[in-house]
Design an enzyme around this catalytic site. Structure first.
Site, PDB file in Angstrom:
ATOM      1  N   GLY A 160     -71.384  15.280   3.117  1.00 54.93           N
ATOM      2  CA  GLY A 160     -71.979  15.202   4.445  1.00 54.93           C
ATOM      3  C   GLY A 160     -72.113  13.750   4.885  1.00 54.93           C
ATOM      4  N   THR A 213     -43.033   4.488   0.890  1.00 56.44           N
ATOM      5  CA  THR A 213     -43.960   5.367   1.616  1.00 56.44           C
ATOM      6  C   THR A 213     -43.785   6.817   1.153  1.00 56.44           C
ATOM      7  OG1 THR A 213     -42.425   5.873   3.397  1.00 56.44           O
ATOM      8  CG2 THR A 213     -43.761   3.879   3.685  1.00 56.44           C
ATOM      9  N   LEU A 266     -40.923  -8.839  -2.034  1.00 53.03           N
ATOM     10  CA  LEU A 266     -39.742  -8.073  -1.629  1.00 53.03           C
ATOM     11  C   LEU A 266     -39.801  -7.799  -0.121  1.00 53.03           C
ATOM     12  CD1 LEU A 266     -37.164  -6.523  -2.546  1.00 53.03           C
ATOM     13  CD2 LEU A 266     -38.586  -4.496  -2.826  1.00 53.03           C
ATOM     14  N   GLU A 282     -45.106   0.493  -2.285  1.00 49.14           N
ATOM     15  CA  GLU A 282     -44.225   0.974  -3.378  1.00 49.14           C
ATOM     16  C   GLU A 282     -43.386   2.166  -2.922  1.00 49.14           C
ATOM     17  OE1 GLU A 282     -43.968  -0.277  -6.437  1.00 49.14           O
ATOM     18  OE2 GLU A 282     -45.801  -1.422  -6.782  1.00 49.14           O
TER      19      GLU A 282
HETATM   20  P1  TGC Z   1     -29.332   2.285  -2.543  1.00 50.87           P
HETATM   21  O1  TGC Z   1     -27.968   2.051  -1.948  1.00 50.87           O
HETATM   22  O2  TGC Z   1     -29.785   3.697  -2.754  1.00 50.87           O
HETATM   23  O3  TGC Z   1     -29.469   1.519  -3.920  1.00 50.87           O
HETATM   24  C1  TGC Z   1     -29.070   0.153  -4.066  1.00 50.87           C
HETATM   25  C2  TGC Z   1     -28.827  -0.100  -5.551  1.00 50.87           C
HETATM   26  O4  TGC Z   1     -30.042   0.086  -6.276  1.00 50.87           O
HETATM   27  C3  TGC Z   1     -29.893   1.147  -7.240  1.00 50.87           C
HETATM   28  N1  TGC Z   1     -31.172   1.850  -7.279  1.00 50.87           N
HETATM   29  C4  TGC Z   1     -32.048   1.681  -8.241  1.00 50.87           C
HETATM   30  N2  TGC Z   1     -32.005   0.958  -9.373  1.00 50.87           N
HETATM   31  C5  TGC Z   1     -33.088   0.983 -10.175  1.00 50.87           C
HETATM   32  N3  TGC Z   1     -34.191   1.674  -9.873  1.00 50.87           N
HETATM   33  C6  TGC Z   1     -34.280   2.415  -8.727  1.00 50.87           C
HETATM   34  N4  TGC Z   1     -35.403   3.066  -8.428  1.00 50.87           N
HETATM   35  C7  TGC Z   1     -33.180   2.448  -7.862  1.00 50.87           C
HETATM   36  N5  TGC Z   1     -32.912   3.051  -6.672  1.00 50.87           N
HETATM   37  C8  TGC Z   1     -31.692   2.665  -6.325  1.00 50.87           C
HETATM   38  C9  TGC Z   1     -28.739   1.973  -6.723  1.00 50.87           C
HETATM   39  O5  TGC Z   1     -28.123   2.685  -7.753  1.00 50.87           O
HETATM   40  C10 TGC Z   1     -27.856   0.903  -6.146  1.00 50.87           C
HETATM   41  O6  TGC Z   1     -27.188   0.243  -7.225  1.00 50.87           O
HETATM   42  P2  TGC Z   1     -25.726  -0.372  -7.038  1.00 50.87           P
HETATM   43  O7  TGC Z   1     -25.385  -0.908  -8.383  1.00 50.87           O
HETATM   44  O8  TGC Z   1     -24.866   0.784  -6.594  1.00 50.87           O
HETATM   45  O9  TGC Z   1     -25.846  -1.439  -5.985  1.00 50.87           O
HETATM   46  O10 TGC Z   1     -30.368   1.490  -1.668  1.00 50.87           O
HETATM   47  P3  TGC Z   1     -30.830   1.726  -0.173  1.00 50.87           P
HETATM   48  O11 TGC Z   1     -30.689   0.426   0.529  1.00 50.87           O
HETATM   49  O12 TGC Z   1     -30.154   2.933   0.412  1.00 50.87           O
HETATM   50  O13 TGC Z   1     -32.392   2.015  -0.338  1.00 50.87           O
HETATM   51  C11 TGC Z   1     -32.875   3.076  -1.035  1.00 50.87           C
HETATM   52  C12 TGC Z   1     -34.401   3.174  -0.861  1.00 50.87           C
HETATM   53  C13 TGC Z   1     -34.794   3.446   0.585  1.00 50.87           C
HETATM   54  C14 TGC Z   1     -34.831   4.332  -1.739  1.00 50.87           C
HETATM   55  C15 TGC Z   1     -35.068   1.867  -1.356  1.00 50.87           C
HETATM   56  O14 TGC Z   1     -34.729   0.813  -0.541  1.00 50.87           O
HETATM   57  C16 TGC Z   1     -36.566   1.968  -1.414  1.00 50.87           C
HETATM   58  O15 TGC Z   1     -37.085   2.418  -2.435  1.00 50.87           O
HETATM   59  N6  TGC Z   1     -37.296   1.529  -0.360  1.00 50.87           N
HETATM   60  C17 TGC Z   1     -38.763   1.429  -0.413  1.00 50.87           C
HETATM   61  C18 TGC Z   1     -39.143  -0.027  -0.523  1.00 50.87           C
HETATM   62  C19 TGC Z   1     -40.308  -0.236  -1.414  1.00 50.87           C
HETATM   63  O16 TGC Z   1     -40.720   0.600  -2.203  1.00 50.87           O
HETATM   64  N7  TGC Z   1     -40.866  -1.430  -1.353  1.00 50.87           N
HETATM   65  C20 TGC Z   1     -41.949  -1.770  -2.210  1.00 50.87           C
HETATM   66  C21 TGC Z   1     -42.286  -3.234  -2.098  1.00 50.87           C
HETATM   67  S1  TGC Z   1     -43.269  -3.833  -3.429  1.00 50.87           S
HETATM   68  C22 TGC Z   1     -44.769  -3.152  -3.147  1.00 50.87           C
HETATM   69  O17 TGC Z   1     -44.989  -2.375  -2.295  1.00 50.87           O
HETATM   70  C23 TGC Z   1     -45.827  -3.591  -4.064  1.00 50.87           C
HETATM   71  S2  TGC Z   1     -47.385  -2.962  -3.741  1.00 50.87           S
HETATM   72  C24 TGC Z   1     -48.075  -3.523  -5.121  1.00 50.87           C
HETATM   73  C25 TGC Z   1     -49.432  -3.134  -5.403  1.00 50.87           C
HETATM   74  O18 TGC Z   1     -50.351  -3.796  -4.839  1.00 50.87           O
HETATM   75  O19 TGC Z   1     -49.640  -2.243  -6.274  1.00 50.87           O
HETATM   76  P1  FAD Z   2     -41.804   0.682   7.676  1.00 47.36           P
HETATM   77  O1  FAD Z   2     -40.681   0.574   6.703  1.00 47.36           O
HETATM   78  O2  FAD Z   2     -41.677  -0.013   8.988  1.00 47.36           O
HETATM   79  O3  FAD Z   2     -42.100   2.231   7.928  1.00 47.36           O
HETATM   80  C1  FAD Z   2     -42.835   2.696   9.051  1.00 47.36           C
HETATM   81  C2  FAD Z   2     -42.766   4.244   9.052  1.00 47.36           C
HETATM   82  O4  FAD Z   2     -41.406   4.657   9.170  1.00 47.36           O
HETATM   83  C3  FAD Z   2     -43.282   4.830   7.726  1.00 47.36           C
HETATM   84  O5  FAD Z   2     -43.988   6.019   8.013  1.00 47.36           O
HETATM   85  C4  FAD Z   2     -42.000   5.177   6.971  1.00 47.36           C
HETATM   86  O6  FAD Z   2     -42.171   6.259   6.067  1.00 47.36           O
HETATM   87  C5  FAD Z   2     -41.071   5.547   8.117  1.00 47.36           C
HETATM   88  N1  FAD Z   2     -39.658   5.346   7.769  1.00 47.36           N
HETATM   89  C6  FAD Z   2     -39.036   4.166   7.434  1.00 47.36           C
HETATM   90  N2  FAD Z   2     -37.741   4.385   7.165  1.00 47.36           N
HETATM   91  C7  FAD Z   2     -37.532   5.712   7.296  1.00 47.36           C
HETATM   92  C8  FAD Z   2     -36.392   6.563   7.112  1.00 47.36           C
HETATM   93  N3  FAD Z   2     -35.203   6.084   6.710  1.00 47.36           N
HETATM   94  N4  FAD Z   2     -36.550   7.888   7.359  1.00 47.36           N
HETATM   95  C9  FAD Z   2     -37.757   8.397   7.738  1.00 47.36           C
HETATM   96  N5  FAD Z   2     -38.859   7.652   7.931  1.00 47.36           N
HETATM   97  C10 FAD Z   2     -38.745   6.321   7.687  1.00 47.36           C
HETATM   98  N6  FAD Z   2     -44.599  -5.466  -0.617  1.00 47.36           N
HETATM   99  C11 FAD Z   2     -44.154  -6.356  -1.556  1.00 47.36           C
HETATM  100  O7  FAD Z   2     -42.979  -6.729  -1.573  1.00 47.36           O
HETATM  101  N7  FAD Z   2     -45.017  -6.873  -2.475  1.00 47.36           N
HETATM  102  C12 FAD Z   2     -46.320  -6.542  -2.516  1.00 47.36           C
HETATM  103  O8  FAD Z   2     -47.055  -7.017  -3.385  1.00 47.36           O
HETATM  104  C13 FAD Z   2     -46.827  -5.621  -1.539  1.00 47.36           C
HETATM  105  N8  FAD Z   2     -48.148  -5.321  -1.495  1.00 47.36           N
HETATM  106  C14 FAD Z   2     -48.634  -4.552  -0.471  1.00 47.36           C
HETATM  107  C15 FAD Z   2     -50.006  -4.376  -0.330  1.00 47.36           C
HETATM  108  C16 FAD Z   2     -50.520  -3.630   0.737  1.00 47.36           C
HETATM  109  C17 FAD Z   2     -51.995  -3.493   0.906  1.00 47.36           C
HETATM  110  C18 FAD Z   2     -49.626  -3.005   1.643  1.00 47.36           C
HETATM  111  C19 FAD Z   2     -50.149  -2.167   2.766  1.00 47.36           C
HETATM  112  C20 FAD Z   2     -48.273  -3.184   1.502  1.00 47.36           C
HETATM  113  C21 FAD Z   2     -47.747  -3.966   0.468  1.00 47.36           C
HETATM  114  N9  FAD Z   2     -46.370  -4.220   0.346  1.00 47.36           N
HETATM  115  C22 FAD Z   2     -45.901  -5.099  -0.600  1.00 47.36           C
HETATM  116  C23 FAD Z   2     -45.456  -3.739   1.370  1.00 47.36           C
HETATM  117  C24 FAD Z   2     -45.119  -2.247   1.255  1.00 47.36           C
HETATM  118  O9  FAD Z   2     -44.235  -2.025   0.213  1.00 47.36           O
HETATM  119  C25 FAD Z   2     -44.551  -1.808   2.605  1.00 47.36           C
HETATM  120  O10 FAD Z   2     -45.635  -1.777   3.512  1.00 47.36           O
HETATM  121  C26 FAD Z   2     -43.863  -0.459   2.512  1.00 47.36           C
HETATM  122  O11 FAD Z   2     -42.699  -0.521   1.731  1.00 47.36           O
HETATM  123  C27 FAD Z   2     -43.516   0.096   3.903  1.00 47.36           C
HETATM  124  O12 FAD Z   2     -42.893  -0.854   4.697  1.00 47.36           O
HETATM  125  P2  FAD Z   2     -43.415  -1.137   6.201  1.00 47.36           P
HETATM  126  O13 FAD Z   2     -44.880  -1.356   6.135  1.00 47.36           O
HETATM  127  O14 FAD Z   2     -42.578  -2.216   6.755  1.00 47.36           O
HETATM  128  O15 FAD Z   2     -43.175   0.209   6.967  1.00 47.36           O
END
Ligand code: TGC
Ligand code: FAD
Length: 392
Positions: A347, A373, A138, A371
């Site tokens: 320590g 921040t 993603l 997942e």
């Molecule tokens: P927004 O306009 O709020 O929503 C877009 C559409 O999505 C729907 N929606 C959801 N649906 C299901 N589950 C949820 N949790 C949902 N949250 C929102 C929403 O209703 C809307 O639907 P529709 O039909 O109206 O289009 O979206 P936005 O662009 O304003 O963003 C919201 C925000 C910032 C909360 C979202 O982008 C977000 O959660 N950002 C964080 C990104 C993130 O968590 N990335 C993770 C990458 S994967 C990863 O990190 C794996 S680590 C794995 C590991 O090693 O364990």
């Molecule tokens: P940024 O989005 O650039 O954020 C930088 C700082 O700005 C953060 O402190 C954040 O909180 C802040 N910030 C951003 N937007 C806002 C806002 N609107 N308001 C206030 N503050 C804000 N991703 C995948 O898709 N798949 C994976 O398997 C996966 N595995 C990962 C494994 C590791 C070890 C790590 C470190 C990351 C992984 N990720 C994965 C990515 C992870 O989901 C992102 O690192 C995370 O979503 C944050 O994105 P970024 O690092 O680009 O930080």
């Protein structure tokens, strides 16, 4: 090599709320971790690689697709059993839990939920058995917290799709056979596509230099005119909500996992406080150390209650995304705070690899970032209670 002496801590008698199956699942995972993973985890972390020989064992304890139905090779368990497995894995190491939660919630879940029957039959049994490993793309170099801005895209070429772009920070990428990739079509609509290792133009360079989550492999996904068969599109759902719904499941697992990491840090600090003598008595007899331990077990107990209730709501299909955000944010912050305090309680010994504290502390820096921040989850709660979106 340090012997793994961990014993669970259950201050509010939460075990009484668990079924026999929950306890069996948890105890099986705990026994496997103690026997197979604890003895090698420090070496794996120092080497900076996921120990791949663990894949079969992870599959056997239900670590791949705990709640995916048995007809597809999953363990068919409920959400609390799923959480307990994540707790036991992260009690040992966040990277171990990551490998399991990516495979289960970010790869198997979307294929099960949004895939065709052919896709389910083709991929799920192999992923459940650990024969294949999957990853979830993603995040992009310029789009982390804001995945809606992604630029990875695919074009309809008639008999196939042509995929271009790049993903970054992808757990399991360097050795995954299968990637669930989120990309935009020509209208800008986000879809999930299954990309397989070996497709021409698809590479997965390893990312080096991490001081965190070292026992999990992280890489990029690079797509250079990759021809993807049309049957690899996940047809069941499009839009950002599709990948975000997978994150709900993974974030829920992290909420449990973080309790595991916190329990391990508390367990080590408590034992050390009774053994280490200074000024003629155990350091646990000093008020300042007792304050730290008392606060740790209080915060762990609060998190256990919060997360168990969330599990009940997940079982009933009533947990909202915002509820999951609250638990992920609270529990990871709780765990990282406990890891830091526990490290201080040991320590100088606390900074060595004789104890797991620095490893947990460093790992949790990733967990508090990925997942969503810590800040993003606060904004999700803020939006939920006020109705105002403060992201943009
Ligand atoms: P927004 O306009 O709020 O929503 C877009 C559409 O999505 C729907 N929606 C959801 N649906 C299901 N589950 C949820 N949790 C949902 N949250 C929102 C929403 O209703 C809307 O639907 P529709 O039909 O109206 O289009 O979206 P936005 O662009 O304003 O963003 C919201 C925000 C910032 C909360 C979202 O982008 C977000 O959660 N950002 C964080 C990104 C993130 O968590 N990335 C993770 C990458 S994967 C990863 O990190 C794996 S680590 C794995 C590991 O090693 O364990
Ligand atoms: P940024 O989005 O650039 O954020 C930088 C700082 O700005 C953060 O402190 C954040 O909180 C802040 N910030 C951003 N937007 C806002 C806002 N609107 N308001 C206030 N503050 C804000 N991703 C995948 O898709 N798949 C994976 O398997 C996966 N595995 C990962 C494994 C590791 C070890 C790590 C470190 C990351 C992984 N990720 C994965 C990515 C992870 O989901 C992102 O690192 C995370 O979503 C944050 O994105 P970024 O690092 O680009 O930080």
């Amino acid at each position: 090599m340090r012997t793994d002496l961990f014993q669970g801590h259950d201050y509010y008698l939460m075990d009484e709320l668990l079924t026999d199956e929950h306890k069996l699942v948890r105890d099986t995972a705990r026994a496997w971790v103690k026997k197979e993973v604890s003895p090698i985890i420090e070496q794996a972390w120092e080497k900076g690689e996921f120990p791949r020989h663990l894949l079969n064992g992870l599959a056997e304890i239900g670590g791949f697709g705990p709640y995916i139905p048995a007809e597809y090779g999953g363990a068919g368990l409920d959400q609390i059993s799923y959480g307990l497995i994540m707790q036991e894995l992260e009690r040992c190491d966040s990277g171990l839990r990551s490998t399991s939660s990516v495979q289960s919630s970010l790869v198997m879940y979307p294929i099960w939920k949004y895939g065709t029957e052919e896709q389910r039959q083709k991929y799920l049994p192999k992923l459940a058995s650990g024969e294949w490993v999957g990853c979830f793309g993603l995040t992009e170099p310029d789009h982390g917290s804001n995945p809606a801005g992604m630029t990875t895209n695919f074009k309809d070429m008639g008999d196939h799709y042509l995929l271009n772009g790049a993903k970054m920070w992808i757990s399991n990428a360097p050795f995954a056979q299968v990637a669930v990739v989120w990309a935009k079509n020509e209208e800008g609509r986000i879809h999930g596509i299954i990309v397989e290792r070996g497709m021409e133009g698809f590479t997965t360079p390893t990312m080096h230099g991490k001081w965190s989550l070292r026992a999990s492999d992280t890489g990029e996904l690079v797509f250079n005119n990759v021809k993807v068969p049309k049957e690899n599109l996940l047809p069941g759902r499009s839009g950002l909500g599709a990948p975000l719904s997978c994150l709900d499941s993974a974030r829920y697992g992290i909420a449990w996992g973080a309790i595991g990491a916190a329990l391990d840090c508390y367990d080590v600090a408590l034992r050390y406080s009774k053994e280490r003598q200074q000024f003629g008595k155990p350091i646990g007899a000093f008020q300042i150390q007792q304050k730290k331990l008392a606060e740790m077990i209080t915060e762990i107990t609060k998190a256990q209650l919060l997360t168990y209730r969330l599990g009940q709501l997940r079982n009933e299909g009533r947990a909202t995304s915002a509820m999951i955000s609250m638990a992920k944010r609270n529990n990871v912050h709780m765990a990282i705070t406990i890891a830091r305090d526990a490290r201080q309680m040991l320590g100088g010994m606390g900074i060595t690899n004789e104890y797991p504290l620095m490893r947990h502390m460093c790992n949790l820096e990733s967990v508090i970032t990925y997942e969503g921040t810590h800040d993003i989850h606060l904004l999700i709660t803020g939006m939920d209670v006020t109705g105002f979106d403060a992201f943009k």
